[in-house]
Write an enzyme that holds these catalytic residues in place. Structure first.
Site, PDB file in Angstrom:
ATOM      1  N   TRP A 142       0.984  -1.341   0.022  1.00  0.00           N
ATOM      2  CA  TRP A 142       0.051  -0.031  -0.017  1.00  0.00           C
ATOM      3  C   TRP A 142       0.978   1.409  -0.043  1.00  0.00           C
ATOM      4  O   TRP A 142       1.895   1.445   0.850  1.00  0.00           O
ATOM      5  CB  TRP A 142      -0.997   0.209   1.170  1.00  0.00           C
ATOM      6  N   ASP A 151      -1.173  -5.502   9.354  1.00  0.00           N
ATOM      7  CA  ASP A 151      -2.162  -4.373   8.765  1.00  0.00           C
ATOM      8  C   ASP A 151      -3.174  -4.930   8.073  1.00  0.00           C
ATOM      9  O   ASP A 151      -3.100  -5.657   7.142  1.00  0.00           O
ATOM     10  CB  ASP A 151      -1.504  -3.417   7.789  1.00  0.00           C
ATOM     11  N   LYS A 206     -13.876  -1.059   5.024  1.00  0.00           N
ATOM     12  CA  LYS A 206     -14.358  -1.720   3.918  1.00  0.00           C
ATOM     13  C   LYS A 206     -15.292  -2.673   4.186  1.00  0.00           C
ATOM     14  O   LYS A 206     -16.355  -2.795   3.530  1.00  0.00           O
ATOM     15  CB  LYS A 206     -13.127  -2.689   3.235  1.00  0.00           C
TER      16      LYS A 206
END
Length: 454
Positions: A179, A260, A296
């Site tokens: 990311w 993460d 999400k």
């Protein structure tokens, strides 16, 4: 009573500041100085271009801006990192609507500050969700949790904590690719970053041997950042057996695993399956941290609900250790944001604490993950029917919101310019951007640019 005499009036007038010679002189000097200051102030800055250069536009936001400006009716947004339904619209989860209704009709609801560590009903259930309700870390009271500003805030808090207190090798190893925000977050708190191999361009899958070798070669007690599910941006995950191999290496090297997790339940549709890697590491006695996002899997993108968890290794001093860690995290939180935001955490807590709503949420997750799996199957099927050069099994082998297509930057630009299809320049697409109305256009365009690029 007699009116004031003229002499009295004259005396009063002459004593007024506006008529005072010394006062007029002072005002003139002030005006003269001001006239010299203003031009100097207008031409000077404490932040010249050589110290504060113009930063480049964030690539994803730049892509979104270009997409929005495109007037074509054929345009397709495959860059967006948020779920969209089959009509390319944001989807408010039905269970979130119900939780919102419950909150709005609660006469006791107020908008007072949350505790520094967050809403206990939220953080406790968030920990159970990611670690497992029967986790030894929770049963042995060697975990602490603190509410954050979504997953990004959790990563930042974890980075800040390590920067202040971690005494091992202060280099954070990130997957290549990872990311985009990871490097910036760790760099901003003064921690060095390095890469370990992750994605194989030859197979469009995991470079497991390269990953293992790099983690083995890293200095002892390095920080290893890991995506437990739905790897961003590749959609490629290790198997559970591969996670177990990695755990052996990380234990031997005394590395510090930093998880993460942005997509629990959104990857496979199964909450426990998506947390399996984290739970395995905890069961093996690792000391670790976990960053958890509810953006999400609840569709609460703008509400910024997240959690940061620290788990210590088992031992007689574990509860004392975790208490000390929790106290320092609270100080860091206090100095950064004072108190976390309420609304998103309240929504999530309402669902997580109600068995009926929780079951409905699991169904909502299956709806989202199921539609994405369907789009993967449909895109692969169309490309194979068209006879598009290359192999396309990686589209269905990968998991979660994103897929690394294997398209080159030149092909990506051609898709944008000629076919109005927008994706990041590394060929990553958001599967949520595909739907029954645009998938034929996307498959046909990919087929054409791949053939032209041969």
């Amino acid at each position: 009573m007699a009116p004031p005499s003229s002499s009295s009036s004259s005396s009063s007038s002459s004593a007024s500041p506006s008529a005072s010679p010394s006062s007029s002189s002072s005002l003139a000097r002030i005006n003269n100085i001001a006239n010299h200051i203003s031009p100097a102030m207008a031409s000077a800055t404490s932040f010249p271009a050589d110290t504060v250069p113009q930063a480049p536009e964030d690539p994803l936001f730049g892509l979104a801006r270009a997409y929005k400006a495109d007037q074509s009716s054929l345009k397709v947004d495959l860059g967006i990192g948020a779920y969209r339904d089959d009509n390319a619209k944001p989807w408010v989860l039905p269970v979130v609507k119900k939780a919102d209704e419950i909150l709005r009709n609660n006469p006791e609801l107020n908008h007072e500050y949350a505790p520094i560590a967050g809403i206990p009903d939220f953080t406790s259930k968030a920990a159970e969700l990611i670690l497992g309700a029967d986790s030894p870390a929770l049963q042995e009271k060697r975990a602490t949790s603190i509410q954050t500003i979504s997953g990004t805030g959790a990563v930042h808090l974890g980075a800040l904590f390590l920067a202040k207190f971690y005494k091992g090798n202060r280099t954070v190893y990130l997957s290549n690719p990872t990311w985009a925000n990871h490097k910036q977050i760790f760099g901003n708190v003064g921690l060095q970053v390095a890469d370990y191999p992750y994605f194989s361009k030859k197979t469009n899958g995991l470079d497991f041997e390269g990953m293992k070798a790099a983690i083995q070669a890293a200095p002892d007690r390095s920080v290893i950042l890991l995506h437990p599910c739905a790897h961003n941006p590749t959609g490629v995950d290790p198997t559970l057996d591969q996670w177990k191999e990695l755990a052996v290496i990380i234990a031997q090297k005394k590395h510090f695993p930093f998880f993460d997790c942005a997509y629990q339940g959104f990857a496979s549709g199964n909450l426990a399956q998506d947390a399996a890697a984290i739970r395995y590491f905890v069961e093996q006695g690792f000391e670790t941290v976990v960053c958890q996002s509810f953006a999400k899997n609840f569709g609460l993108y703008g509400e910024r609900a997240g959690c940061f968890h620290v788990v210590t290794s088992p031992g007689p001093d574990a509860s004392t250790t975790i208490s000390r860690i929790g106290s320092q995290l609270a100080i860091l939180q206090r100095s950064e944001i004072s108190n976390p935001p309420l609304y998103g955490a309240r929504i999530a807590a309402t669902v997580l604490n109600d068995p009926k709503l929780f079951a409905e949420w699991e169904d909502n997750l299956k709806t989202m993950s199921g539609r994405i799996i369907t789009m993967r199957n449909e895109l692969r099927s169309r490309l194979e029917k068209l006879g598009t050069p290359g192999t396309w099994n990686h589209i269905t082998d990968q998991i979660g919101m994103f897929s690394f297509t294997g398209l080159s930057e030149a092909q990506v630009l051609k898709l944008r310019e000629d076919y109005h299809i927008y994706m990041t320049k590394n060929g990553r697409i958001s599967m949520a951007g595909l739907n029954s109305k645009n998938i034929d256009h996307v498959a046909s365009a990919i087929d054409k640019v791949v053939r032209e690029g041969q």
